[in-house]
Write a protein that holds these residues in place. Structure first.
Motif, PDB file in Angstrom:
ATOM      1  N   VAL A 104      21.896 -17.487 -27.449  1.00  0.00           N
ATOM      2  CA  VAL A 104      21.794 -18.948 -27.573  1.00  0.00           C
ATOM      3  C   VAL A 104      23.004 -19.492 -28.330  1.00  0.00           C
ATOM      4  N   ALA A 105      23.352 -18.831 -29.421  1.00  0.00           N
ATOM      5  CA  ALA A 105      24.497 -19.263 -30.229  1.00  0.00           C
ATOM      6  C   ALA A 105      25.787 -19.248 -29.422  1.00  0.00           C
ATOM      7  N   LYS A 106      25.953 -18.213 -28.586  1.00  0.00           N
ATOM      8  CA  LYS A 106      27.185 -18.121 -27.790  1.00  0.00           C
ATOM      9  C   LYS A 106      27.260 -19.227 -26.740  1.00  0.00           C
ATOM     10  N   LEU A 107      26.121 -19.624 -26.196  1.00  0.00           N
ATOM     11  CA  LEU A 107      26.115 -20.739 -25.247  1.00  0.00           C
ATOM     12  C   LEU A 107      26.516 -22.051 -25.934  1.00  0.00           C
ATOM     13  N   LEU A 108      26.022 -22.257 -27.152  1.00  0.00           N
ATOM     14  CA  LEU A 108      26.344 -23.488 -27.882  1.00  0.00           C
ATOM     15  C   LEU A 108      27.792 -23.472 -28.370  1.00  0.00           C
ATOM     16  N   SER A 109      28.262 -22.309 -28.805  1.00  0.00           N
ATOM     17  CA  SER A 109      29.633 -22.115 -29.263  1.00  0.00           C
ATOM     18  C   SER A 109      30.062 -23.176 -30.287  1.00  0.00           C
ATOM     19  N   PRO A 110      29.410 -23.236 -31.447  1.00  0.00           N
ATOM     20  CA  PRO A 110      29.764 -24.242 -32.453  1.00  0.00           C
ATOM     21  C   PRO A 110      31.088 -23.914 -33.138  1.00  0.00           C
ATOM     22  N   ASP A 111      31.719 -24.947 -33.681  1.00  0.00           N
ATOM     23  CA  ASP A 111      32.941 -24.764 -34.472  1.00  0.00           C
ATOM     24  C   ASP A 111      32.605 -24.560 -35.947  1.00  0.00           C
ATOM     25  N   VAL A 112      31.583 -25.263 -36.404  1.00  0.00           N
ATOM     26  CA  VAL A 112      31.192 -25.202 -37.810  1.00  0.00           C
ATOM     27  C   VAL A 112      29.670 -25.150 -37.911  1.00  0.00           C
ATOM     28  N   ILE A 113      29.174 -24.342 -38.829  1.00  0.00           N
ATOM     29  CA  ILE A 113      27.747 -24.322 -39.147  1.00  0.00           C
ATOM     30  C   ILE A 113      27.599 -24.846 -40.565  1.00  0.00           C
ATOM     31  N   VAL A 114      26.845 -25.917 -40.719  1.00  0.00           N
ATOM     32  CA  VAL A 114      26.675 -26.547 -42.028  1.00  0.00           C
ATOM     33  C   VAL A 114      25.251 -26.291 -42.524  1.00  0.00           C
ATOM     34  N   VAL A 115      25.150 -25.768 -43.725  1.00  0.00           N
ATOM     35  CA  VAL A 115      23.853 -25.517 -44.355  1.00  0.00           C
ATOM     36  C   VAL A 115      23.722 -26.447 -45.556  1.00  0.00           C
ATOM     37  N   ILE A 116      22.748 -27.336 -45.510  1.00  0.00           N
ATOM     38  CA  ILE A 116      22.499 -28.267 -46.615  1.00  0.00           C
ATOM     39  C   ILE A 116      21.403 -27.678 -47.505  1.00  0.00           C
ATOM     40  N   GLU A 117      21.673 -27.621 -48.813  1.00  0.00           N
ATOM     41  CA  GLU A 117      20.728 -27.032 -49.753  1.00  0.00           C
ATOM     42  C   GLU A 117      20.457 -27.977 -50.920  1.00  0.00           C
ATOM     43  N   HIS A 162      13.591 -19.518 -48.177  1.00  0.00           N
ATOM     44  CA  HIS A 162      13.922 -20.107 -46.874  1.00  0.00           C
ATOM     45  C   HIS A 162      15.377 -20.582 -46.866  1.00  0.00           C
ATOM     46  N   GLN A 163      15.822 -21.159 -47.971  1.00  0.00           N
ATOM     47  CA  GLN A 163      17.214 -21.621 -48.032  1.00  0.00           C
ATOM     48  C   GLN A 163      18.181 -20.434 -47.980  1.00  0.00           C
ATOM     49  N   ARG A 164      17.822 -19.346 -48.650  1.00  0.00           N
ATOM     50  CA  ARG A 164      18.674 -18.153 -48.588  1.00  0.00           C
ATOM     51  C   ARG A 164      18.706 -17.586 -47.174  1.00  0.00           C
ATOM     52  N   MET A 165      17.549 -17.596 -46.492  1.00  0.00           N
ATOM     53  CA  MET A 165      17.512 -17.105 -45.121  1.00  0.00           C
ATOM     54  C   MET A 165      18.398 -17.945 -44.211  1.00  0.00           C
ATOM     55  N   ASN A 166      18.439 -19.260 -44.459  1.00  0.00           N
ATOM     56  CA  ASN A 166      19.352 -20.113 -43.686  1.00  0.00           C
ATOM     57  C   ASN A 166      20.791 -19.647 -43.849  1.00  0.00           C
ATOM     58  N   ARG A 167      21.152 -19.280 -45.076  1.00  0.00           N
ATOM     59  CA  ARG A 167      22.512 -18.778 -45.306  1.00  0.00           C
ATOM     60  C   ARG A 167      22.759 -17.484 -44.530  1.00  0.00           C
ATOM     61  N   TYR A 168      21.810 -16.557 -44.630  1.00  0.00           N
ATOM     62  CA  TYR A 168      21.989 -15.275 -43.947  1.00  0.00           C
ATOM     63  C   TYR A 168      22.148 -15.467 -42.439  1.00  0.00           C
ATOM     64  N   PHE A 169      21.275 -16.298 -41.858  1.00  0.00           N
ATOM     65  CA  PHE A 169      21.348 -16.532 -40.417  1.00  0.00           C
ATOM     66  C   PHE A 169      22.629 -17.268 -40.033  1.00  0.00           C
ATOM     67  N   SER A 170      23.101 -18.166 -40.890  1.00  0.00           N
ATOM     68  CA  SER A 170      24.332 -18.906 -40.585  1.00  0.00           C
ATOM     69  C   SER A 170      25.521 -17.958 -40.504  1.00  0.00           C
ATOM     70  N   VAL A 171      25.569 -16.981 -41.374  1.00  0.00           N
ATOM     71  CA  VAL A 171      26.650 -15.991 -41.348  1.00  0.00           C
ATOM     72  C   VAL A 171      26.573 -15.155 -40.074  1.00  0.00           C
ATOM     73  N   ALA A 172      25.355 -14.787 -39.680  1.00  0.00           N
ATOM     74  CA  ALA A 172      25.185 -13.996 -38.454  1.00  0.00           C
ATOM     75  C   ALA A 172      25.664 -14.775 -37.233  1.00  0.00           C
ATOM     76  N   ALA A 174      27.790 -17.335 -37.222  1.00  0.00           N
ATOM     77  CA  ALA A 174      29.236 -17.535 -37.332  1.00  0.00           C
ATOM     78  C   ALA A 174      30.002 -16.301 -36.880  1.00  0.00           C
ATOM     79  N   ASN A 175      29.477 -15.137 -37.211  1.00  0.00           N
ATOM     80  CA  ASN A 175      30.132 -13.891 -36.820  1.00  0.00           C
ATOM     81  C   ASN A 175      30.157 -13.731 -35.307  1.00  0.00           C
ATOM     82  N   GLU A 176      29.085 -14.162 -34.635  1.00  0.00           N
ATOM     83  CA  GLU A 176      29.007 -14.032 -33.177  1.00  0.00           C
ATOM     84  C   GLU A 176      29.842 -15.076 -32.455  1.00  0.00           C
ATOM     85  N   THR A 177      30.041 -16.237 -33.060  1.00  0.00           N
ATOM     86  CA  THR A 177      30.690 -17.351 -32.360  1.00  0.00           C
ATOM     87  C   THR A 177      32.062 -17.717 -32.930  1.00  0.00           C
TER      88      THR A 177
END
Length: 210
Positions: A104-117, A162-172, A174-177
């Motif tokens: 799904v992430a590769k289809l979207l191909s984002p430039d930036v992932i923003v995590v608000i905490e 949950h906020q920490r999990m958002n960070r972990y998933f955002s890195v994953a 970003a690494n793929e895209t």
């Protein structure tokens, strides 16, 4: 000017919707799209789903994954400066499920992932306020019930996890895209006026399009 595609995530109660509304005022040409709305529209078309609760309860995991893929394909066709409002870490009884799996992430191909905490105590207070503001409803048979809360009421520790999990998933993701990750950490910002957190976050998002 290069066009930018940004994914924005935050836990429920962090003021993401207000932030994106303020961003739209600052930059009217930006297209703000909700990933869940796309999934819901497809679910209505394919499975005659009537609301999001039904979508989560009635569809199998494989059907849900197919919805994610189809929503990503449709969103990938949106042109211009785009902000995708979505969830990266979806809490389930079995643990956290990725809101943007690899395909799904590769289809979207984002430039930036923003995590608000935000400080978890602030998020909790907002959720409790939302709960208090619910108005009782008298049913057809005369009983009184309260509408289901739109936001989960969790402990501060659960919200922080949950906020920490958002960070972990955002890195994953970003690494793929090959996207960058931007953390807007407002934990130490004391609000001196209403919506100040949202204003600060919106200004930080606006900078990405300059």
């Amino acid at each position: 000017m290069n066009l930018v595609k940004v994914v924005v995530v935050a836990v429920p109660g962090a003021g993401k919707s207000t932030t994106l509304q303020l961003l739209k005022r600052m930059k009217p040409d930006v297209k703000i799209v909700n990933f869940g709305d796309y999934m819901f529209e497809i679910a209505k078309e394919k499975y005659n789903i009537k609301d999001r609760d039904e979508m989560r309860k009635k569809l199998s995991l494989e059907e849900y994954r197919q919805l994610q893929l189809e929503a990503a394909r449709r969103l990938a066709e949106v042109k211009g400066n785009v902000v995708i409002d979505t969830h990266l870490a979806i809490k389930t009884p079995r643990g956290y499920y990725p809101g943007l799996p690899t395909e799904v992430a590769k289809l979207l191909s984002p430039d930036v992932i923003v995590v608000i905490e935000l400080n978890s105590s602030v998020v909790l207070e907002r959720r409790l306020r939302d709960l208090r503001l619910r108005k009782p409803v008298v049913t057809e048979v005369g009983t009184i019930r309260y509408p289901r809360a739109k936001r989960d009421v969790e402990s501060e520790e659960e919200i922080e996890l949950h906020q920490r999990m958002n960070r972990y998933f955002s890195v994953a993701v970003a690494n793929e895209t090959r996207a960058t990750v931007k953390i807007i950490d407002l934990r130490n910002v004391v609000q001196r006026k209403p919506f100040e957190h949202a204003e600060i976050a919106a200004k930080e998002l606006f900078k990405l399009f300059q």
